[in-house]
Design an enzyme around this catalytic site. Structure first.
Site, PDB file in Angstrom:
ATOM      1  N   LYS A 119       0.844  -1.189   0.000  1.00  0.00           N
ATOM      2  CA  LYS A 119       0.000   0.000   0.000  1.00  0.00           C
ATOM      3  C   LYS A 119       0.884   1.244   0.000  1.00  0.00           C
ATOM      4  O   LYS A 119       1.724   1.419   0.875  1.00  0.00           O
ATOM      5  CB  LYS A 119      -0.916  -0.002   1.226  1.00  0.00           C
ATOM      6  CG  LYS A 119      -1.796   1.229   1.321  1.00  0.00           C
ATOM      7  CD  LYS A 119      -2.834   1.090   2.402  1.00  0.00           C
ATOM      8  CE  LYS A 119      -3.643   2.359   2.557  1.00  0.00           C
ATOM      9  NZ  LYS A 119      -4.685   2.231   3.588  1.00  0.00           N
ATOM     10  N   LYS A 168      -2.177  -1.513  -3.779  1.00  0.00           N
ATOM     11  CA  LYS A 168      -3.063  -0.347  -3.724  1.00  0.00           C
ATOM     12  C   LYS A 168      -2.253   0.938  -3.814  1.00  0.00           C
ATOM     13  O   LYS A 168      -1.267   1.051  -3.077  1.00  0.00           O
ATOM     14  CB  LYS A 168      -3.838  -0.399  -2.407  1.00  0.00           C
ATOM     15  CG  LYS A 168      -4.717   0.788  -2.132  1.00  0.00           C
ATOM     16  CD  LYS A 168      -5.311   0.675  -0.765  1.00  0.00           C
ATOM     17  CE  LYS A 168      -6.074   1.942  -0.477  1.00  0.00           C
ATOM     18  NZ  LYS A 168      -6.598   1.979   0.861  1.00  0.00           N
TER      19      LYS A 168
HETATM   20  C1  PBG Z   1      -7.545   3.421   5.621  1.00  0.00           C
HETATM   21  C2  PBG Z   1      -7.842   3.178   4.179  1.00  0.00           C
HETATM   22  C3  PBG Z   1      -7.672   4.117   3.139  1.00  0.00           C
HETATM   23  C4  PBG Z   1      -8.212   3.546   1.986  1.00  0.00           C
HETATM   24  C5  PBG Z   1      -8.667   2.264   2.329  1.00  0.00           C
HETATM   25  N1  PBG Z   1      -8.422   2.046   3.695  1.00  0.00           N
HETATM   26  C6  PBG Z   1      -7.147   5.507   3.165  1.00  0.00           C
HETATM   27  C7  PBG Z   1      -5.824   5.771   3.719  1.00  0.00           C
HETATM   28  O1  PBG Z   1      -4.951   4.897   3.846  1.00  0.00           O
HETATM   29  O2  PBG Z   1      -5.617   6.936   4.064  1.00  0.00           O
HETATM   30  C8  PBG Z   1      -8.312   4.240   0.648  1.00  0.00           C
HETATM   31  C9  PBG Z   1      -9.305   3.726  -0.324  1.00  0.00           C
HETATM   32  C10 PBG Z   1      -9.671   4.651  -1.441  1.00  0.00           C
HETATM   33  O3  PBG Z   1      -9.086   5.743  -1.628  1.00  0.00           O
HETATM   34  O4  PBG Z   1     -10.590   4.291  -2.197  1.00  0.00           O
HETATM   35  N2  PBG Z   1      -6.686   2.657   6.304  1.00  0.00           N
END
Ligand code: PBG
Length: 326
Positions: free
Chosen positions: A194, A247
């Site tokens: 991520k 991601k």
């Molecule tokens: C939080 C989380 C996020 C997303 C999924 N889980 C945001 C972040 O890490 O700040 C983002 C998903 C999206 O933008 O569609 N842990």
């Protein structure tokens, strides 16, 4: 010329015969934003067509999606500010509306796959995925909190636990806690790779979960790095992940490909809110054609190597699929 590649593109049936990649609605996961209360359905301004919904409307939405062939959902809670604290205690409180929602959804739709989100940010008064002390995100102090959150979610009936927090060692810690509590069959869908991306904006708007100070760069990955994805992958393999996610998706197709080539586990990709918002905006301006650009985008993510795609377009894709348009 004895080689004419165009011969394989001559007709609809011929193109269908030699098509290498097909995407099925069963490979898609629809994200849903849950708020407490009744009869609430507020559109997320930065993600048109997506809503913060109370449980009654979430149930209706899931029912409709299932009728189109979407069978998997990831649920995210928007927590009222007064329930947030330093240790995200509401995430494992008995009366937490997120856990209540999971119980009801799974009792009404036992055959759907319901995926949770494990991270402190929606419940944290600091808005970070981990525990904050003097501006630092403390890794090992966060792990027991994530364990409690994961076990509470498994108890509520989630089929897959989704750690999205990027703390080191969290998959192993969660696996151990789930096993100790008897949830040996509850899987872990890990957000393995991520990135600290600029494309999460609309999601943070939907959940009011943006960090109150600082950014997430000390735990989410640097967008410049690729080899590091292999380290994260090896760790999650060893720690017991069942599905590994990359991601965001579109800007990281090379990383999706790398993960698919190097690991035997199913690979997921999260087509994140900002990536969807860009396409929606272009279509609203009449610059792109939604029914063509949207499926092409999802197909590209699948072709790069994602077996599973989390996308806000899941329902729309399934509708086109059912109508025979993709
Ligand atoms: C939080 C989380 C996020 C997303 C999924 N889980 C945001 C972040 O890490 O700040 C983002 C998903 C999206 O933008 O569609 N842990």
């Amino acid at each position: 010329m004895n080689r004419r590649p165009r011969r394989n593109r001559r007709s609809i049936s011929h193109r269908a015969l030699v098509r290498e990649t097909r995407l099925h609605p069963a490979n898609l996961v629809l994200p849903l934003f849950l708020v407490s209360g009744k009869n609430i359905k507020n559109e997320v301004a930065s993600l048109p067509g997506n809503y913060r919904m109370s449980l009654d409307n979430i149930i209706k939405e899931i029912e409709e999606c299932i009728s189109y062939g979407i069978l998997s959902f990831v649920l995210f809670p928007a927590i009222p500010e007064e329930k947030k604290d330093k240790v995200a205690s509401y995430s494992y409180a008995e009366d937490c509306f997120y856990l209540e929602a999971a119980r009801l959804i799974k009792s009404q739709f036992p055959n759907c796959t319901l995926i949770s989100d494990v991270a402190m940010d929606p419940y944290s008064s600091d808005g970070h995925d981990g525990y904050v002390e003097n501006g630092e995100i403390l890794n090992d102090v966060t792990l027991p909190i994530l364990q409690k959150m994961a076990v509470a979610q498994a108890k509520a009936g989630f089929d897959l636990i989704g750690p999205s927090d990027m703390m080191d060692g969290r998959v192993g810690a969660i696996r151990e806690a789930l096993d100790d509590a008897g949830f040996i069959n509850t899987g872990i869908m890990s957000y393995t790779v991520k990135y600290a991306s600029a494309f999460y904006g609309p999601f943070r708007d939907a959940l009011d979960s943006a960090p109150k100070a600082g950014d997430k760069k000390t735990y989410q990955m640097d967008p410049a790095n690729k080899t590091e994805a292999l380290i994260e992958g090896e760790l999650d393999m060893a720690e017991g992940a069942d599905i590994m996610m990359v991601k965001p998706a579109l800007n990281y197709l090379d990383v999706i490909h790398l993960m698919k080539e190097n690991f035997e586990l199913p690979i997921a990709a999260y087509h994140v809110s900002g990536e969807c918002a860009m396409l929606i905006a272009a279509c609203q301006n009449g610059w792109l054609e939604y029914e063509k650009a949207m499926p092409e985008t999802l197909l590209s993510i699948h072709r790069a190597g994602a077996d599973v795609i989390f996308t806000y377009f899941a329902k729309d894709f399934a509708k086109l699929f059912q109508a025979g348009k993709v």
